[in-house]
Design a protein around this motif. Sequence first.
Motif, PDB file in Angstrom:
ATOM      1  N   PRO A  60     -98.791  -2.294 -22.717  1.00 57.94           N
ATOM      2  CA  PRO A  60     -99.914  -2.459 -23.638  1.00 57.94           C
ATOM      3  C   PRO A  60    -100.193  -1.162 -24.411  1.00 57.94           C
ATOM      4  CG  PRO A  60    -100.677  -2.424 -21.354  1.00 57.94           C
ATOM      5  CD  PRO A  60     -99.190  -2.351 -21.326  1.00 57.94           C
ATOM      6  N   THR A  61    -100.840  -1.326 -25.548  1.00 58.67           N
ATOM      7  CA  THR A  61    -101.191  -0.180 -26.388  1.00 58.67           C
ATOM      8  C   THR A  61    -102.679   0.122 -26.247  1.00 58.67           C
ATOM      9  OG1 THR A  61     -99.498  -0.880 -27.946  1.00 58.67           O
ATOM     10  CG2 THR A  61    -101.099   0.700 -28.751  1.00 58.67           C
ATOM     11  N   LEU A  62    -103.001   1.396 -26.098  1.00 56.92           N
ATOM     12  CA  LEU A  62    -104.394   1.831 -26.021  1.00 56.92           C
ATOM     13  C   LEU A  62    -105.008   1.853 -27.422  1.00 56.92           C
ATOM     14  CD1 LEU A  62    -103.949   4.731 -23.462  1.00 56.92           C
ATOM     15  CD2 LEU A  62    -104.976   2.499 -23.042  1.00 56.92           C
ATOM     16  N   PRO A  63    -106.342   1.860 -27.509  1.00 56.43           N
ATOM     17  CA  PRO A  63    -106.995   1.888 -28.826  1.00 56.43           C
ATOM     18  C   PRO A  63    -106.579   3.069 -29.707  1.00 56.43           C
ATOM     19  CG  PRO A  63    -108.608   1.405 -27.112  1.00 56.43           C
ATOM     20  CD  PRO A  63    -107.314   1.729 -26.430  1.00 56.43           C
ATOM     21  N   ASP A  64    -106.200   4.188 -29.107  1.00 52.97           N
ATOM     22  CA  ASP A  64    -105.803   5.350 -29.908  1.00 52.97           C
ATOM     23  C   ASP A  64    -104.347   5.251 -30.385  1.00 52.97           C
ATOM     24  OD1 ASP A  64    -104.410   5.807 -27.571  1.00 52.97           O
ATOM     25  OD2 ASP A  64    -105.200   7.826 -27.256  1.00 52.97           O
ATOM     26  N   GLY A  65    -103.664   4.157 -30.029  1.00 46.56           N
ATOM     27  CA  GLY A  65    -102.293   3.957 -30.488  1.00 46.56           C
ATOM     28  C   GLY A  65    -101.236   4.402 -29.502  1.00 46.56           C
ATOM     29  N   SER A  66    -101.624   5.047 -28.409  1.00 42.79           N
ATOM     30  CA  SER A  66    -100.639   5.480 -27.414  1.00 42.79           C
ATOM     31  C   SER A  66    -100.351   4.331 -26.439  1.00 42.79           C
ATOM     32  CB  SER A  66    -101.150   6.710 -26.662  1.00 42.79           C
ATOM     33  OG  SER A  66    -102.318   6.387 -25.944  1.00 42.79           O
ATOM     34  N   ASN A  67     -99.309   4.493 -25.669  1.00 45.99           N
ATOM     35  CA  ASN A  67     -98.914   3.451 -24.722  1.00 45.99           C
ATOM     36  C   ASN A  67     -99.652   3.606 -23.405  1.00 45.99           C
ATOM     37  OD1 ASN A  67     -97.054   2.289 -26.468  1.00 45.99           O
ATOM     38  ND2 ASN A  67     -95.463   3.720 -25.856  1.00 45.99           N
ATOM     39  N   ASP A  68    -100.052   2.489 -22.822  1.00 41.02           N
ATOM     40  CA  ASP A  68    -100.754   2.471 -21.537  1.00 41.02           C
ATOM     41  C   ASP A  68     -99.743   2.143 -20.436  1.00 41.02           C
ATOM     42  OD1 ASP A  68    -102.574   2.354 -19.511  1.00 41.02           O
ATOM     43  OD2 ASP A  68    -103.493   0.463 -20.151  1.00 41.02           O
ATOM     44  N   TYR A  69     -99.004   3.163 -19.997  1.00 37.11           N
ATOM     45  CA  TYR A  69     -97.950   2.943 -19.011  1.00 37.11           C
ATOM     46  C   TYR A  69     -98.498   2.538 -17.644  1.00 37.11           C
ATOM     47  CZ  TYR A  69     -94.834   5.046 -22.402  1.00 37.11           C
ATOM     48  OH  TYR A  69     -94.117   5.322 -23.543  1.00 37.11           O
ATOM     49  N   ALA A  70     -99.734   2.903 -17.332  1.00 35.00           N
ATOM     50  CA  ALA A  70    -100.320   2.576 -16.035  1.00 35.00           C
ATOM     51  C   ALA A  70    -100.492   1.066 -15.867  1.00 35.00           C
ATOM     52  CB  ALA A  70    -101.657   3.277 -15.867  1.00 35.00           C
ATOM     53  N   ASN A  71    -100.696   0.348 -16.938  1.00 33.72           N
ATOM     54  CA  ASN A  71    -100.898  -1.099 -16.872  1.00 33.72           C
ATOM     55  C   ASN A  71     -99.678  -1.889 -17.348  1.00 33.72           C
ATOM     56  OD1 ASN A  71    -103.572  -0.986 -15.882  1.00 33.72           O
ATOM     57  ND2 ASN A  71    -104.272  -0.397 -17.913  1.00 33.72           N
ATOM     58  N   ALA A  72     -98.520  -1.261 -17.345  1.00 39.28           N
ATOM     59  CA  ALA A  72     -97.290  -1.944 -17.768  1.00 39.28           C
ATOM     60  C   ALA A  72     -96.893  -2.982 -16.728  1.00 39.28           C
ATOM     61  CB  ALA A  72     -96.168  -0.932 -17.953  1.00 39.28           C
ATOM     62  N   THR A  73     -96.366  -4.093 -17.204  1.00 35.14           N
ATOM     63  CA  THR A  73     -95.874  -5.143 -16.310  1.00 35.14           C
ATOM     64  C   THR A  73     -94.404  -5.393 -16.628  1.00 35.14           C
ATOM     65  OG1 THR A  73     -96.582  -6.863 -17.856  1.00 35.14           O
ATOM     66  CG2 THR A  73     -98.120  -6.273 -16.114  1.00 35.14           C
ATOM     67  N   SER A  74     -93.703  -5.923 -15.642  1.00 33.96           N
ATOM     68  CA  SER A  74     -92.282  -6.201 -15.852  1.00 33.96           C
ATOM     69  C   SER A  74     -92.003  -7.665 -15.562  1.00 33.96           C
ATOM     70  CB  SER A  74     -91.424  -5.325 -14.944  1.00 33.96           C
ATOM     71  OG  SER A  74     -91.663  -5.656 -13.590  1.00 33.96           O
ATOM     72  N   LYS A  75     -90.939  -8.173 -16.176  1.00 32.51           N
ATOM     73  CA  LYS A  75     -90.473  -9.521 -15.877  1.00 32.51           C
ATOM     74  C   LYS A  75     -88.958  -9.525 -15.958  1.00 32.51           C
ATOM     75  CE  LYS A  75     -90.738 -11.596 -20.472  1.00 32.51           C
ATOM     76  NZ  LYS A  75     -91.214 -12.714 -21.255  1.00 32.51           N
ATOM     77  N   THR A  76     -88.341 -10.376 -15.169  1.00 33.62           N
ATOM     78  CA  THR A  76     -86.888 -10.494 -15.145  1.00 33.62           C
ATOM     79  C   THR A  76     -86.453 -11.471 -16.230  1.00 33.62           C
ATOM     80  OG1 THR A  76     -86.883 -10.090 -12.773  1.00 33.62           O
ATOM     81  CG2 THR A  76     -84.901 -11.062 -13.707  1.00 33.62           C
ATOM     82  N   VAL A  77     -85.525 -11.037 -17.056  1.00 35.03           N
ATOM     83  CA  VAL A  77     -84.998 -11.858 -18.142  1.00 35.03           C
ATOM     84  C   VAL A  77     -83.483 -11.753 -18.152  1.00 35.03           C
ATOM     85  CG1 VAL A  77     -87.053 -11.647 -19.600  1.00 35.03           C
ATOM     86  CG2 VAL A  77     -85.244  -9.972 -19.790  1.00 35.03           C
ATOM     87  N   THR A  78     -82.829 -12.648 -18.863  1.00 34.67           N
ATOM     88  CA  THR A  78     -81.382 -12.577 -18.997  1.00 34.67           C
ATOM     89  C   THR A  78     -81.041 -11.915 -20.323  1.00 34.67           C
ATOM     90  OG1 THR A  78     -81.236 -14.746 -20.030  1.00 34.67           O
ATOM     91  CG2 THR A  78     -81.020 -14.668 -17.627  1.00 34.67           C
ATOM     92  N   TRP A  79     -79.832 -11.395 -20.402  1.00 33.27           N
ATOM     93  CA  TRP A  79     -79.385 -10.719 -21.619  1.00 33.27           C
ATOM     94  C   TRP A  79     -79.402 -11.677 -22.808  1.00 33.27           C
ATOM     95  CZ3 TRP A  79     -79.239  -6.493 -24.059  1.00 33.27           C
ATOM     96  CH2 TRP A  79     -78.367  -6.268 -25.114  1.00 33.27           C
ATOM     97  N   GLY A  80     -79.125 -12.933 -22.569  1.00 33.38           N
ATOM     98  CA  GLY A  80     -79.147 -13.930 -23.632  1.00 33.38           C
ATOM     99  C   GLY A  80     -80.522 -14.088 -24.253  1.00 33.38           C
TER     100      GLY A  80
END
Length: 116
Positions: A60-80
Amino acid sequence: MSSADGKRYDKSLETKDELTATKRAAQAVKELQAQAKAIANSAVQSKCDADTEGIEWIIPTLPDGSNDYANATSKTVTWGEIAASDDLIKRTDWQDLLKEALRVRKQNKGETYSPG
């Protein structure tokens, strides 16, 4: 004993004596069943690059435009699913399939197909 992956597995009872072999058979069958279950549960690697799994991070992006790495989520996807275009996914052509069929035939039968 055959397994989920289509291969045949066996276990030596390490004796020619029928009485000793009979005593060891039950344990050997249990070991083969455990081996077959482990193989069935293991991840099967696909030959198709489009099926290769990876992790996509949603940051997610913070209001100041920087990235919010603390609240990042991941999901498994295929290359396709994440490839920018279909050109990035490896294609299998007729010649590749033919080479694979010849290789398997030679490995199993010791000879290739006839020209006919």
